[in-house]
Design a protein around this motif. Structure first.
Motif, PDB file in Angstrom:
ATOM      1  N   PRO A 184     -24.773  15.508 -41.001  1.00 21.18           N
ATOM      2  CA  PRO A 184     -24.868  16.819 -41.686  1.00 21.18           C
ATOM      3  C   PRO A 184     -26.297  17.192 -42.086  1.00 21.18           C
ATOM      4  N   GLU A 185     -27.119  16.183 -42.405  1.00 21.19           N
ATOM      5  CA  GLU A 185     -28.495  16.462 -42.803  1.00 21.19           C
ATOM      6  C   GLU A 185     -29.337  16.977 -41.637  1.00 21.19           C
ATOM      7  N   ILE A 186     -29.069  16.460 -40.436  1.00 24.54           N
ATOM      8  CA  ILE A 186     -29.883  16.843 -39.278  1.00 24.54           C
ATOM      9  C   ILE A 186     -29.168  17.851 -38.381  1.00 24.54           C
ATOM     10  N   MET A 187     -28.015  18.367 -38.834  1.00 23.76           N
ATOM     11  CA  MET A 187     -27.242  19.300 -38.010  1.00 23.76           C
ATOM     12  C   MET A 187     -28.041  20.536 -37.590  1.00 23.76           C
ATOM     13  N   PRO A 188     -28.891  21.131 -38.448  1.00 17.02           N
ATOM     14  CA  PRO A 188     -29.697  22.278 -37.969  1.00 17.02           C
ATOM     15  C   PRO A 188     -30.557  21.931 -36.758  1.00 17.02           C
ATOM     16  N   GLY A 189     -31.152  20.731 -36.756  1.00 16.74           N
ATOM     17  CA  GLY A 189     -31.947  20.308 -35.604  1.00 16.74           C
ATOM     18  C   GLY A 189     -31.098  20.095 -34.373  1.00 16.74           C
ATOM     19  N   ILE A 190     -29.882  19.557 -34.567  1.00 18.98           N
ATOM     20  CA  ILE A 190     -28.978  19.339 -33.432  1.00 18.98           C
ATOM     21  C   ILE A 190     -28.572  20.671 -32.811  1.00 18.98           C
ATOM     22  N   MET A 191     -28.220  21.649 -33.660  1.00 15.24           N
ATOM     23  CA  MET A 191     -27.817  22.959 -33.146  1.00 15.24           C
ATOM     24  C   MET A 191     -28.988  23.667 -32.472  1.00 15.24           C
ATOM     25  N   THR A 192     -30.179  23.521 -33.039  1.00 15.39           N
ATOM     26  CA  THR A 192     -31.363  24.117 -32.412  1.00 15.39           C
ATOM     27  C   THR A 192     -31.597  23.516 -31.035  1.00 15.39           C
ATOM     28  N   GLY A 193     -31.479  22.185 -30.926  1.00 10.63           N
ATOM     29  CA  GLY A 193     -31.653  21.525 -29.634  1.00 10.63           C
ATOM     30  C   GLY A 193     -30.607  21.959 -28.627  1.00 10.63           C
ATOM     31  N   PHE A 194     -29.357  22.104 -29.083  1.00  5.03           N
ATOM     32  CA  PHE A 194     -28.291  22.534 -28.166  1.00  5.03           C
ATOM     33  C   PHE A 194     -28.555  23.942 -27.654  1.00  5.03           C
ATOM     34  N   LEU A 195     -28.934  24.852 -28.553  1.00  7.18           N
ATOM     35  CA  LEU A 195     -29.183  26.233 -28.137  1.00  7.18           C
ATOM     36  C   LEU A 195     -30.393  26.335 -27.215  1.00  7.18           C
ATOM     37  N   MET A 196     -31.426  25.535 -27.484  1.00 11.70           N
ATOM     38  CA  MET A 196     -32.595  25.535 -26.607  1.00 11.70           C
ATOM     39  C   MET A 196     -32.228  24.988 -25.232  1.00 11.70           C
ATOM     40  N   ALA A 197     -31.448  23.904 -25.213  1.00 13.78           N
ATOM     41  CA  ALA A 197     -31.027  23.326 -23.933  1.00 13.78           C
ATOM     42  C   ALA A 197     -30.173  24.315 -23.153  1.00 13.78           C
ATOM     43  N   LEU A 198     -29.259  24.997 -23.841  1.00 16.57           N
ATOM     44  CA  LEU A 198     -28.406  25.982 -23.176  1.00 16.57           C
ATOM     45  C   LEU A 198     -29.236  27.135 -22.623  1.00 16.57           C
ATOM     46  N   THR A 199     -30.208  27.599 -23.414  1.00 17.76           N
ATOM     47  CA  THR A 199     -31.051  28.714 -22.967  1.00 17.76           C
ATOM     48  C   THR A 199     -31.873  28.335 -21.745  1.00 17.76           C
ATOM     49  N   TYR A 200     -32.481  27.154 -21.770  1.00 16.06           N
ATOM     50  CA  TYR A 200     -33.292  26.723 -20.633  1.00 16.06           C
ATOM     51  C   TYR A 200     -32.428  26.498 -19.392  1.00 16.06           C
ATOM     52  N   SER A 201     -31.199  26.037 -19.585  1.00 15.74           N
ATOM     53  CA  SER A 201     -30.308  25.845 -18.437  1.00 15.74           C
ATOM     54  C   SER A 201     -29.969  27.171 -17.777  1.00 15.74           C
ATOM     55  N   ILE A 202     -29.665  28.173 -18.609  1.00 10.77           N
ATOM     56  CA  ILE A 202     -29.318  29.488 -18.061  1.00 10.77           C
ATOM     57  C   ILE A 202     -30.530  30.117 -17.384  1.00 10.77           C
ATOM     58  N   ASP A 203     -31.709  29.915 -17.978  1.00  9.59           N
ATOM     59  CA  ASP A 203     -32.927  30.542 -17.462  1.00  9.59           C
ATOM     60  C   ASP A 203     -33.481  29.823 -16.235  1.00  9.59           C
ATOM     61  N   ASP A 204     -33.100  28.556 -16.041  1.00  7.04           N
ATOM     62  CA  ASP A 204     -33.701  27.757 -14.974  1.00  7.04           C
ATOM     63  C   ASP A 204     -33.228  28.210 -13.594  1.00  7.04           C
ATOM     64  N   PHE A 205     -34.163  28.246 -12.659  1.00  7.35           N
ATOM     65  CA  PHE A 205     -33.821  28.507 -11.257  1.00  7.35           C
ATOM     66  C   PHE A 205     -34.372  27.423 -10.342  1.00  7.35           C
ATOM     67  N   VAL A 206     -35.640  27.043 -10.550  1.00  9.26           N
ATOM     68  CA  VAL A 206     -36.328  26.147  -9.617  1.00  9.26           C
ATOM     69  C   VAL A 206     -35.650  24.786  -9.541  1.00  9.26           C
ATOM     70  N   ILE A 207     -35.405  24.164 -10.695  1.00  6.13           N
ATOM     71  CA  ILE A 207     -34.804  22.819 -10.699  1.00  6.13           C
ATOM     72  C   ILE A 207     -33.376  22.882 -10.139  1.00  6.13           C
ATOM     73  N   SER A 208     -32.629  23.920 -10.495  1.00  6.51           N
ATOM     74  CA  SER A 208     -31.272  24.071  -9.955  1.00  6.51           C
ATOM     75  C   SER A 208     -31.310  24.262  -8.442  1.00  6.51           C
ATOM     76  N   TYR A 209     -32.319  24.967  -7.961  1.00  6.04           N
ATOM     77  CA  TYR A 209     -32.418  25.219  -6.510  1.00  6.04           C
ATOM     78  C   TYR A 209     -32.639  23.930  -5.744  1.00  6.04           C
ATOM     79  N   PHE A 210     -33.470  23.027  -6.278  1.00  7.50           N
ATOM     80  CA  PHE A 210     -33.801  21.792  -5.569  1.00  7.50           C
ATOM     81  C   PHE A 210     -32.720  20.736  -5.708  1.00  7.50           C
ATOM     82  N   THR A 211     -31.911  20.783  -6.760  1.00  5.34           N
ATOM     83  CA  THR A 211     -30.917  19.733  -6.984  1.00  5.34           C
ATOM     84  C   THR A 211     -29.505  20.206  -6.698  1.00  5.34           C
TER      85      THR A 211
END
Length: 211
Positions: A184-211
């Protein structure tokens, strides 16, 4: 509505009826063929989008599917790194920055070469594999992991270390103290990391294209 350039077709004697219909990017072209859907394990109602929208849909799926895995691994890694001594922590944290500062094309080609080597090795021992949604998810987990670590680590540094020890003194075991006090103390950091990971996944094209 978009259409072929009729004067050009007439000049070269091309029959427009034999050409594919032009659709704007992002529109639905149709559905996946039933036999293809059955082979890939997809729904027969799965739509096919024109242009880069298919890639966006794949990235969205790859962002949602391994999201829990990325957050779990990244949080566990951040907790482990925070418990290290100064110089090992310095080395690991600077290594963690490499995927962040790397150009996407470098990461994409590196992941491609790694998967090709693994596939070649597995084929020599009689295991036939191919690149697909599995390698796409692994690639997304790999390049998103640093963002979760870098989001959770500051919250761990801000947290009062005595809270965990107090929970142990009050009767909690280590697992209860971690999940009921530390998480519970670090939950804001966990949610921030999840949202950043989700955003970068949606925005990514190059890595998805090669893999």
């Amino acid at each position: 509505e978009s259409c072929w350039h009729k004067p050009t077709l007439a000049r070269f004697g091309i029959d427009e009826a034999k050409l594919a219909r032009i659709l704007p990017s992002g529109s639905v072209a149709g559905k996946v063929l039933p036999e293809v859907a059955a082979q890939l394990g997809l729904s027969s109602n799965c739509l096919v989008c024109v242009g880069a929208q298919d890639q966006r849909c794949a990235s969205l799926g790859a962002g949602l599917s391994p999201g829990v895995v990325t957050v779990s691994l990244g949080t566990a890694a951040a907790v482990g790194i925070s418990a290290m001594k100064k110089w090992p922590r310095f080395v690991v944290m600077n290594t963690t920055y490499i995927p962040v500062v790397n150009p996407e094309i470098v990461t994409g080609v590196s992941m491609l070469l790694l998967f090709v080597v693994i596939r070649t090795f597995l084929s020599t021992i009689g295991i036939e594999t191919d690149m697909g949604i599995g390698t796409l998810i692994l690639a997304h987990i790999t390049f998103n992991l640093p963002y979760v670590i870098l989001s959770v680590s500051p919250k761990l540094r801000q947290m009062d270390k005595h809270i965990y020890e107090a929970a142990l003194d009050l009767g909690c075991n280590r697992y209860q103290a971690f999940f009921k006090v530390v998480i519970p103390e670090i939950m804001p950091g966990i949610m921030t990391g999840f949202l950043m990971a989700l955003t970068y996944s949606i925005d990514d094209f190059v890595i998805s294209y090669f893999t």
